[in-house]
Design a protein around this motif. Structure first.
Motif, short mmCIF file in Angstrom:
data_model
loop_
_atom_site.label_atom_id
_atom_site.label_comp_id
_atom_site.label_asym_id
_atom_site.label_seq_id
_atom_site.Cartn_x
_atom_site.Cartn_y
_atom_site.Cartn_z
N SER A 85 0.84 -1.21 0.00
CA SER A 85 0.00 0.00 0.00
C SER A 85 0.86 1.24 0.00
CB SER A 85 -0.90 0.03 1.23
OG SER A 85 -1.72 -1.09 1.26
N GLN B 116 -9.04 -0.79 -0.42
CA GLN B 116 -9.37 -2.12 0.05
C GLN B 116 -10.67 -2.16 0.83
OE1 GLN B 116 -6.32 -3.88 2.47
NE2 GLN B 116 -7.55 -5.63 3.01
N ASP C 121 -5.74 -1.10 -4.76
CA ASP C 121 -5.10 -1.55 -3.52
C ASP C 121 -5.97 -2.62 -2.86
OD1 ASP C 121 -3.62 -1.98 -1.29
OD2 ASP C 121 -3.66 0.08 -0.57
N GLU C 122 -5.77 -3.84 -3.19
CA GLU C 122 -6.53 -4.97 -2.67
C GLU C 122 -8.04 -4.74 -2.74
OE1 GLU C 122 -4.97 -7.26 0.31
OE2 GLU C 122 -3.13 -6.15 0.59
MG MG Z 1 -2.13 -2.59 2.29
#
Ligand code: MG
Ligand code: ATP
Ligand code: ATP
Ligand code: SF4
Ligand code: MG
Lengths: 342, 341, 301
Positions: A64, A108, A189-190
């Motif tokens: 991240s 995320q 990001d995820e």
């Molecule tokens: Mg992360």
């Protein structure tokens, strides 16, 4: 070096990010040292237009941080980020703001990433407003409606608040917000890690469709090798702030060269398991980034570590077509995966 | 259904657990049957909120207000757990059945050292220990060191004196397992023991559980949402959806030829490197609200095979050798799949 | 900890029971809060419409009615319901007019202090760095002084008067909302939706005012209402010490002080304004607690 500056849309050059801990007068007087977390150290790579670069690594390895430093959400400590020929790290506020329209991020956490007090229309319309992309409120509304429908929500949803939606629907709102200003490059990001398997698949499908339709380029962060392996064109493997291996997805999946990548591949539980795979057993936990190991950062867990690994950091070497890795023992062609029983 | 033979350790039937909330009665577990045999590992998979934790929380007698067990029987080694008083239940919990909680990071008591937490379990449940005095203390310490060693914590002797925050996430998860195993339970219920962990650590923890199972001959219920984990570690699998078991059977059979449309959809929607370039086929739509469910197949709104005949309560149907699925089109679905191949 | 859990296993009856009890408790609490809010509202109406409600001019002295007891006592007069003070002024009318001072000072101090606190707290929490260091230091230093003594010192320097009271109290009062806002801002600025706004190109001002502020307002409002009760007590204390609004303007604190000398014979002079303070402060406190429950999602199911 893989990054071909001339063809790359994004070129990250020797990027580092160090988080400094609190260090006030009292700390200084009592002689306490300032904590420094080197979350990303000396990372270089390029992303070509239209490509999906997968970034994989364990929790806390700096994925991240890398994504955010590229967008300057966290100011990089060193290094350059060149986007479409422009050094983003050197831009002033106004130029950076204009640049942000072209580089976006999807987060995320579908719960924390939406302002709970704004309606969907306000959330998705914000980029249009900030960048003055539409002239009249009706034009803005039309754009928002089009975008919201594109991500699979209904225009009836526009005046609802985030808490009235499920996780997957919220993630769709986040995607609409990121894409409404027609960006070219997205840091994902995820985006599916927090979602249920059946919802994950819906979002992955949406992201691949949107990529085709809008000609996007992704940096796709995940800790799930299945997702990365399915989506990416190239994969970068991160360990404690460094990229230890990078290459085309086929080479990484079928012929990983770094001992860490090999153990990562072998650890993934496979659904279609006919035979059980060879297992590389790592011992020990991820070391603390507060006091990273000397030499090769992986040596504390590496089954192949030898004396030099403890003393000296390995350099990144080319190991195949567009495939690179950083390990002292690359040339010995040792594989942890070979005949370790079944 | 297998009858209560020698091999059956736990038999849950018709379990119904509900929560009284302001919005209405949430029927979190509705008519669940589970059988766990001695020495086997049963995998439990399903979407978040499908009732996995509540089912086994009910078995452990851990359902608290506003929740309550509404119906069903829970037979453990021939004994009806629902008929036991709180004291008797406490004795079984921890000694015969142990459960590791989903969030190990908060389930450990931050104020007690790891050694003290293991000691509490041993004090409460281990009858083989010397009665009192220094011998007892030494025996407890030895057992605690042994347990930590068993779960692969280096230098367990010194580590006993440390507090949970001094361990990493993976180590805390392993300590939870050590505590659960301290009294050598016959059944270990591991509720998502690896969800919060990284793959390399996850593999360590799962292999640890498998090892110990083989060594102590205990049964394990492994709750997870990762079908890959089940495929590698469990002999049988039970798939839950919206408070019901929708499919169960031997893992290999269920995964290679799923019968219930939900299980099929789940398997089809896992992105896999092998499917690169192909489209995945996600299940559309969302899980239904568990309040005031109409009498219909719970998968109705998302099911590609749904028809008007699905608008009634659907019972589990035989779906092959030792297999059951909750779908009226089980046969139909099976033939269809063969046609596709 | 499951393995060593000693909680009772749930059985049907106690569960139903406890649900019932909890709902009853919530209900009663809400009723109490609602009632308190009504009391506070009545005081506010009383203050606003004082000239129409008060039976007498609060400042007219009548030596014949000096220390006249309340109506229901020997020698009382129903036209002067709560009796008269040492100068023969109607106590009820003075209480009604006194509400104006208490509520005005309370509201003004809290309003000004909260505004300052929000600006300072947002700046400290969002901008961090030296801004935060300076503001936090000032806050720490101010917190080091005892509140009342600090206010007394300031009043002694500035001299009495309505505006000065407000200033004297604001000097320290802003610290409290400031700390709340700073803490909430620090927590909120790390949330991903704030980061998302920055990623979209939003300015710091937009992020502070549009993304963070609306989301931290509820705890600030709750704290401010609770503080209003404190401020009213402080104003009464200052007036009691003769540092507040100057006579003949009616103020509850000063009225209590006036009656001190006669407390044995003429208890009503001090007691009724005292009860007024108590009722208003209590009302605000209970109402603000209800407000906190309503705002704070942790109190919801
Ligand atoms: Mg992360
Ligand atoms: N704002 C911050 N201040 C200080 N340290 C930070 C900050 N953000 C991250 N870190 C530290 O930097 C390191 C890398 O964190 P990062 O969030 O980038 O990891 P990650 O790879 O994204 O992990 P995850 O998979 O858990 O999201 C961690 O050690 C983390 O504690
Ligand atoms: N205390 C509670 N009050 C009300 N409803 C509850 C409560 N606890 C659980 N539930 C409901 O019970 C249902 C089942 O929850 P459960 O925790 O068993 O799901 P799960 O399958 O374990 O999901 P996960 O994978 O997220 O852990 C959920 O829909 C939830 O809403
Ligand atoms: S450099 Fe040494 S320690 Fe690092 S990965 Fe290679 S062999 Fe292992
Ligand atoms: Mg659960």
């Amino acid at each position: 070096m893989i990054a071909q500056a001339d063809t790359a849309l994004l070129d990250v050059q020797r990027l580092s990010k160090t988080y400094l801990g609190r260090h006030n007068l009292a700390d200084r007087l009592s002689g306490r040292k300032q904590t420094r977390v080197q979350a990303v150290s000396d990372v270089s790579f390029g992303v070509r237009p239209g490509e999906i670069l997968g970034l994989i690594g364990e929790s806390g390895c700096g994925k991240s941080t890398l994504g955010r430093s590229i967008l300057r959400l966290h100011e990089p400590s060193a290094g350059k980020v060149v986007f479409d020929g422009v050094d983003v790290t050197g831009l002033d506020d106004a130029a950076m703001k204009a640049m942000r329209r072209r580089m976006q991020i999807i987060f995320q956490d579908p719960y924390a990433s939406l302002n709970p007090r704004r309606t969907v229309a306000e959330i998705v319309g914000l980029p249009l407003k900030l960048h003055g992309l539409t002239k009249t409120p009706t034009e803005a509304r039309d754009k928002v409606v089009a975008m919201v429908e594109k991500v699979g929500l209904k225009s009836a949803h526009l005046d609802r608040y985030p808490h009235q939606f499920s996780g997957g629907q919220r993630q769709r709102i986040g995607i609409a917000r990121a894409l409404v200003s027609n960006p070219e490059f997205i840091v994902c990001d995820e985006p599916v890690s927090a979602l249920d398997v059946s919802i994950q698949a819906q979002i992955i499908e949406l992201l691949t469709d949107l990529k085709q339709e809008m000609g996007l380029t992704y940096l796709f962060i995940s800790h799930d090798i299945s997702v990365i392996g399915y989506l990416s064109d190239r994969v970068a493997v991160m360990y404690l702030g460094e990229i230890v291996e990078m290459g085309p997805v086929e080479s990484i999946l079928t012929g990983p060269r770094h001992p860490y990548t090999q153990s990562l591949m072998s650890a993934v539980p496979e659904v279609d398991a006919g035979v059980r795979k060879a297992r590389v057993r790592l011992t020990g936990d991820l070391p603390s980034p507060l006091s990273p190991p000397s030499g090769c950062k992986f040596h504390t867990r590496c089954p192949l570590a030898i004396d030099i690994c403890r003393r000296q950091a390995p350099v990144t070497e080319r190991v195949g077509n567009g495939h690179q890795a950083a390990c002292h023992r690359l040339n010995e062609n040792l594989s942890l995966l070979d005949p370790v029983g079944t | 259904m297998m009858q209560n033979d020698e091999n059956t350790l736990l038999e849950v039937s018709g379990l119904r657990t509900v929560f009284d909330t302001r919005a209405g009665v949430v029927c979190a577990v509705d008519g669940v049957d589970v059988t766990v045999r001695r020495g086997e590992c049963l995998g439990v998979v399903g979407e978040s909120g499908s009732g996995k934790s509540v089912t086994f929380g009910s078995v452990m007698g851990l359902v608290r207000a506003p929740g309550r067990i509404d119906a069903g029987s829970i037979i453990f080694e021939g004994q009806d757990l629902r008929a036991l008083g709180p004291g008797q239940m406490r004795a079984i919990r921890g000694r015969d059945i142990a459960m590791t909680m989903q969030d190990a990071l908060t389930a450990l008591n931050p104020a007690l050292t790891v050694g003290e937490q293991i000691r509490e379990v041993l004090e409460a449940h281990d009858e083989e220990l010397p009665a009192r005095g220094a011998a007892r203390r030494r025996a407890i310490r030895e057992r605690a060191v042994e347990m930590l060693g068993l779960v692969g914590i280096p230098s367990p002797g010194e580590r006993l004196r440390q507090y949970p925050h001094e361990f990493s996430g993976g180590m805390r998860q392993r300590i939870m397992i050590a505590i659960a195993l301290a009294s050598r339970p016959k059944l270990l219920i591991a509720d998502e023991p690896t969800t919060a962990l990284d793959v390399t650590i996850q593999a360590q923890v799962l292999e640890l559980i498998s090892d110990i199972r083989a060594r102590l001959g205990m049964s394990v219920v492994l709750i997870t949402h990762d079908l890959g984990v089940v495929a590698e570690h469990c002999e049988r699998v039970m798939v839950m959806y919206a408070g019901q078991v929708v499919e169960q059977g031997p893992t290999r059979d269920v995964i290679s030829a799923p019968q219930h449309p939900y299980t099929k959809g789940l398997l089809a929607s896992i992105p896999r490197p092998a499917l690169r370039g192909e489209r995945i086929h996600p299940i559309q739509g969302q899980v239904p609200d568990l309040i005031d469910l109409p009498p219909q197949c719970r998968f109705y709104s998302r099911c590609p095979l749904a028809g008007p005949d699905c608008l009634k309560n659907i019972a589990m149907q035989p779906a092959g050798p030792r297999r059951m699925a909750r779908c009226i089109r089980v046969e139909n679905a099976a033939t269809r799949q063969e046609a596709e191949v | 900890m499951t393995a060593i859990d000693n909680g009772p296993a749930a059985s049907a009856d106690p569960v139903v029971n406890s649900i019932f009890r909890r709902n009853m408790a919530t209900f009663a609490e809400n009723r109490l809060a609602l009632g308190s809010a009504v009391v506070v509202l009545l005081f506010v109406l009383m203050a606003v419409f004082a000239p129409f409600i008060a039976p007498h001019d609060p400042n007219v002295t009548d030596l014949f009615r000096r220390l006249q007891p309340p109506a229901w006592q020997e020698g009382g007069d129903w036209a002067y319901l709560l009796g008269c003070d040492a100068l023969g002024r109607d106590i009820l009318s003075r209480i009604i007019y006194g509400a104006r001072i208490s509520i005005f000072v309370g509201a003004a101090v809290v309003l000004v202090a909260t505004t300052i606190g929000i600006v300072a707290g947002l700046a400290a929490g969002f901008l961090r760095g030296w801004v935060d260091t300076v503001i936090s230091r000032v806050v720490d230093i101010l917190l080091g002084f005892p509140y009342l003594i600090f206010a007394i010192g300031l009043m002694a320097m500035m001299g009495p008067g309505l505006i000065n009271i407000i200033l004297a109290l604001v000097y320290k009062e802003w610290v409290i909302p400031c700390r709340v806002v700073r803490g909430e801002t620090l927590a909120t600025r790390e949330l991903e939706y704030v980061e998302a706004a920055r990623a979209l190109g939003a300015s710091s001002r937009h992020i502070m005012m549009r993304e963070i502020l609306p989301n931290i307002l509820s705890p600030v409002i709750v704290v401010s209402t609770i503080r209003m009760a404190h401020v009213i007590i402080l104003e009464a204390s200052l007036s009691f010490l003769g540092l507040g609004v100057q006579p003949p303007t009616a103020s509850w604190g000063a009225m209590v002080a006036d009656g001190r000398a006669f407390i044995m014979q003429s208890w009503w002079v001090s007691t009724f304004p005292g009860i007024a303070i108590l009722l208003l402060v209590l009302g605000i406190n209970v109402a603000s607690q209800g407000l906190r429950d309503a705002f704070d999602p942790r109190f919801h199911e």
